[in-house]
Design a protein around this motif. Structure first.
Motif, PDB file in Angstrom:
ATOM      1  N   ARG A  27     -59.183-110.351  -9.464  1.00  0.00           N
ATOM      2  CA  ARG A  27     -60.202-111.315  -9.037  1.00  0.00           C
ATOM      3  C   ARG A  27     -59.491-112.618  -8.729  1.00  0.00           C
ATOM      4  O   ARG A  27     -59.317-113.473  -9.595  1.00  0.00           O
ATOM      5  N   THR A  29     -58.021-115.382  -5.234  1.00  0.00           N
ATOM      6  CA  THR A  29     -58.273-115.887  -3.884  1.00  0.00           C
ATOM      7  C   THR A  29     -57.052-115.606  -3.028  1.00  0.00           C
ATOM      8  O   THR A  29     -55.926-115.917  -3.420  1.00  0.00           O
ATOM      9  N   TYR A  72     -57.587-104.230  -1.881  1.00  0.00           N
ATOM     10  CA  TYR A  72     -58.763-104.874  -2.467  1.00  0.00           C
ATOM     11  C   TYR A  72     -59.281-106.097  -1.708  1.00  0.00           C
ATOM     12  O   TYR A  72     -60.498-106.377  -1.776  1.00  0.00           O
ATOM     13  N   PRO A  73     -58.462-106.852  -0.963  1.00  0.00           N
ATOM     14  CA  PRO A  73     -59.064-107.962  -0.204  1.00  0.00           C
ATOM     15  C   PRO A  73     -60.114-107.506   0.810  1.00  0.00           C
ATOM     16  O   PRO A  73     -61.042-108.263   1.121  1.00  0.00           O
ATOM     17  N   GLY A  76     -63.453-107.738  -0.505  1.00  0.00           N
ATOM     18  CA  GLY A  76     -63.894-109.084  -0.865  1.00  0.00           C
ATOM     19  C   GLY A  76     -64.755-109.698   0.218  1.00  0.00           C
ATOM     20  O   GLY A  76     -65.339-108.998   1.055  1.00  0.00           O
ATOM     21  N   ARG A  77     -64.828-111.028   0.211  1.00  0.00           N
ATOM     22  CA  ARG A  77     -65.642-111.731   1.200  1.00  0.00           C
ATOM     23  C   ARG A  77     -64.916-112.999   1.661  1.00  0.00           C
ATOM     24  O   ARG A  77     -64.285-113.698   0.860  1.00  0.00           O
ATOM     25  N   ASP A  91     -62.248-114.391  -0.882  1.00  0.00           N
ATOM     26  CA  ASP A  91     -62.656-114.276  -2.282  1.00  0.00           C
ATOM     27  C   ASP A  91     -62.586-112.796  -2.644  1.00  0.00           C
ATOM     28  O   ASP A  91     -63.425-111.996  -2.214  1.00  0.00           O
ATOM     29  N   CYS A  92     -61.576-112.426  -3.402  1.00  0.00           N
ATOM     30  CA  CYS A  92     -61.376-111.019  -3.767  1.00  0.00           C
ATOM     31  C   CYS A  92     -62.295-110.675  -4.944  1.00  0.00           C
ATOM     32  O   CYS A  92     -61.863-110.598  -6.098  1.00  0.00           O
ATOM     33  N   ASN A  93     -63.561-110.492  -4.624  1.00  0.00           N
ATOM     34  CA  ASN A  93     -64.588-110.304  -5.661  1.00  0.00           C
ATOM     35  C   ASN A  93     -65.027-108.859  -5.833  1.00  0.00           C
ATOM     36  O   ASN A  93     -65.906-108.573  -6.662  1.00  0.00           O
ATOM     37  N   GLU A  95     -66.842-106.904  -3.968  1.00  0.00           N
ATOM     38  CA  GLU A  95     -68.219-106.576  -3.590  1.00  0.00           C
ATOM     39  C   GLU A  95     -68.319-105.305  -2.764  1.00  0.00           C
ATOM     40  O   GLU A  95     -69.382-104.692  -2.685  1.00  0.00           O
TER      41      GLU A  95
END
Length: 462
Positions: A27, A29, A72-73, A76-77, A91-93, A95
Motif C-alpha cells: 500500500r 504511492t 499491483y499498481p 490501484g487508482r 495510489d496503490c490501494n 481496488e
C-alpha cells in the motif's frame, strides 16, 4: 474503397466485476516520471484480440487476480499528487481491475472479415466506464466478448501513464503465462520504480526539443507566403472536424524490401525507417499543403538502453521518447520519388541519432519546467507496435487470428501481420476527403515505381 459495416451490439448478463489481487500487495504511492505523466499520454492504450476458441472467463479472472499481485499498481487508482497539482501519481490501494463479460451475435469469421476496415462501432467491445474524468477510470479495464459458434474477443484498456507499448506487452504476456502455467514464476519480474527517470536538480535543458515546439512558418525566396500557409492550416483544421476514415494497409516482406532497396547502396536503412518515410510522404501528398510549409514526423523510440545505468529488465513504465524529423513539403514531396524517400529516411535516421542520454535527460528536465504537449499542428505521429510480440498472446487456446487497436483516430500505428513474420500493417485515420488519395499514394505509387525500377534493371541487363 469499401465501406465497413457496424458490428452487432454486445449484451451483458451481469454487471462488471472488480478483480482484486489474490494476496495483499504493498500500500504505497507510485511516483510517475515526466515521461509517464505527459499530458498527451493521459489516455488508455486499447488493444483488441480475436480468438477462434474462447477461454473460460473464470480461468481468466483467476490468472488476472494472480498477475495483479506482481503488477499491483494496475490494481490501484490514479490521483493528483499532493506535492504538485500538475502531476499524477498512482495510489496503490488494491481496488482492482474492471472486468466485463459480454456476448455478441457474431462469429469469429464474420469479425475477421469486418476487421479489414475497422470502424467506430468496435468501441462497444470495451465496457464504457461511467466516469467524470480519467482519474475515475481504473487503470486496467478488460472485456471478454463471447461470440456465436465459439471464439472470443478480448479487449484491454491500460492507462498509458503506467505503461508504454513494451510495458503493456510485458504485462499481457505475464497474464497469459499464468493462465496456462498458474504455478510457474513469471519469466520477467516487473520493475516498478520510476525514480531512475526523475529530473535533475536543478533542471538543465541543453537542447531545443522541436518535438514540443510549435512548427515555424517557413518563407521562400520568392517572397513571404505565410498568408497562404495560414489559410491552408485553417482549412486543414476545419477538414479535421469531418469524420475520419480508418485506413488499413498491409506491406509484406518483399514490398518492404523494395522500399529499403530504393535507398541502397548509398543509404542502408531499417524496415521502420523505409516504411515511415514512405507513409509520411504519402500522408503529405494526400493533404497537398503549400510546398514551403514545415512538416514533422514524430515517432516513438525506446530509450531503455540509451541511459546510464540502463533501465532494468522488466521496467514497464514509459521508457520511450519522441524522435522528431522535420523538413518542408517541397523537400519531402517532389517529382523524384527515389531522392525524396531517401531524404525522408535520412531525416528519420538523424532524428534517432540525436537521442543520446543527454538529450533524453534534457527532455525530462524540459518537461519538468514546461508541462507541454507535442506539436501536432502539421505532424504525423507513428507508434511502432510491430516488434512488441503483441501478436503472440496465447491464453491456452492458440494465438489470436487478429490483433490491433480498438480505435485509431490520433496516431498512425505500425502493426504486426498475424501469421507473417516481418510483414507490417499500417493503420491510420485520415479526413474522409483525402482517404482515397492516401491509399493511392501508399499502394499504386509504390507499385508504379517498382515497375519503373524493373524496367530500368531490364534495360541495363539487355
Amino acid at each position: 474503397m469499401s465501406e465497413s459495416s457496424e458490428i452487432p451490439d454486445c449484451y451483458y448478463q451481469n454487471q462488471p466485476d472488480l478483480v482484486l489481487p489474490r494476496s495483499p500487495t504493498p500500500r504505497d504511492t507510485l511516483y510517475l516520471s515526466n515521461l509517464d505523466d505527459q499530458k498527451f499520454l493521459r489516455f488508455s492504450i486499447k488493444y483488441l484480440y480475436l480468438y477462434k476458441k474462447s477461454v473460460n472467463v473464470e480461468t481468466l479472472k483467476c490468472s488476472l487476480s494472480r498477475v495483479l499481485v506482481d503488477y499491483y499498481p494496475l490494481a490501484g487508482r490514479l490521483r493528483i499528487s499532493e506535492e504538485d497539482e500538475g502531476k499524477l501519481e498512482v495510489d496503490c490501494n488494491g481496488e482492482g481491475a474492471l472486468f466485463a463479460e459480454a456476448f455478441m451475435d457474431f462469429t469469429a469469421e464474420e469479425f475477421l472479415e469486418a476487421s479489414r476496415r475497422p470502424n467506430r462501432s468496435w468501441r462497444k467491445l470495451l465496457y464504457r466506464v461511467d466516469a467524470r474524468n480519467l482519474l475515475d477510470i481504473p487503470p486496467l479495464v478488460i472485456q471478454v466478448t463471447n461470440l456465436k459458434g465459439g471464439g472470443m474477443i478480448l479487449c484491454t484498456a491500460i492507462n498509458h501513464c503506467l505503461c508504454d507499448g513494451i510495458g503493456t506487452s510485458q504485462f499481457l504476456q505475464a497474464w497469459a503465462h499464468l493462465t496456462t502455467k498458474s504455478n510457474d514464476p513469471l519469466p520477467i519480474s516487473p520493475f516498478h520504480d520510476r525514480h531512475l527517470l526523475r529530473p535533475r536538480s536543478p533542471p538543465n535543458i541543453t537542447f531545443t526539443h522541436p518535438e514540443y515546439s510549435a512548427t515555424a512558418v517557413a518563407t521562400t525566396t520568392a517572397g513571404d507566403d505565410t498568408g497562404i500557409q495560414s489559410q491552408w492550416l485553417e482549412e486543414m483544421l476545419q477538414s479535421q472536424s469531418q469524420s475520419l476514415v480508418p485506413i488499413s494497409l498491409t506491406f509484406n516482406p518483399s514490398q518492404i524490401l523494395h522500399l529499403k532497396k530504393l535507398c541502397f547502396p548509398s543509404l542502408k536503412c531499417t524496415s521502420f525507417e523505409a516504411l515511415a518515410s514512405h507513409t509520411w510522404r504519402s500522408w503529405i501528398q494526400s493533404l497537398n499543403p503549400p510546398s514551403s510549409l514545415k512538416i514533422k514526423l514524430l515517432f516513438s523510440v525506446n530509450v531503455r538502453k540509451k541511459l546510464k545505468p540502463e533501465l532494468p529488465r522488466g521496467y514497464y513504465g514509459n521508457g520511450f521518447v519522441l524522435g522528431c524529423a522535420e523538413t518542408t513539403v517541397k523537400e519531402l514531396v517532389g517529382a523524384n520519388y527515389y531522392s525524396n524517400i531517401h531524404h525522408g529516411v535520412k531525416l528519420v535516421q538523424e532524428a534517432k541519432a540525436v537521442l543520446t542520454e543527454e538529450y533524453v535527460r534534457s527532455m525530462i528536465d524540459y518537461l519538468e519546467e514546461r508541462r507541454v504537449k507535442p506539436d501536432l499542428s502539421m505532424s504525423l505521429v507513428i507508434s511502432q507496435w510491430a516488434k512488441l510480440g503483441l501478436e503472440d498472446l496465447d491464453f491456452g487456446e492458440g494465438k489470436p487470428i487478429h490483433m490491433g487497436p480498438l480505435a485509431s483516430e490520433i496516431y498512425c500505428i505500425f502493426l504486426p501481420l498475424v501469421g507473417e513474420l516481418d510483414g507490417i500493417r499500417v493503420l491510420v485515420s485520415v479526413p474522409e476527403s483525402v482517404a482515397e488519395k492516401f491509399e493511392y499514394y501508399m499502394n499504386f505509387m509504390m507499385g508504379r515505381e517498382q515497375e519503373e525500377e524493373e524496367e530500368v534493371t531490364s534495360l541495363h541487363c539487355n
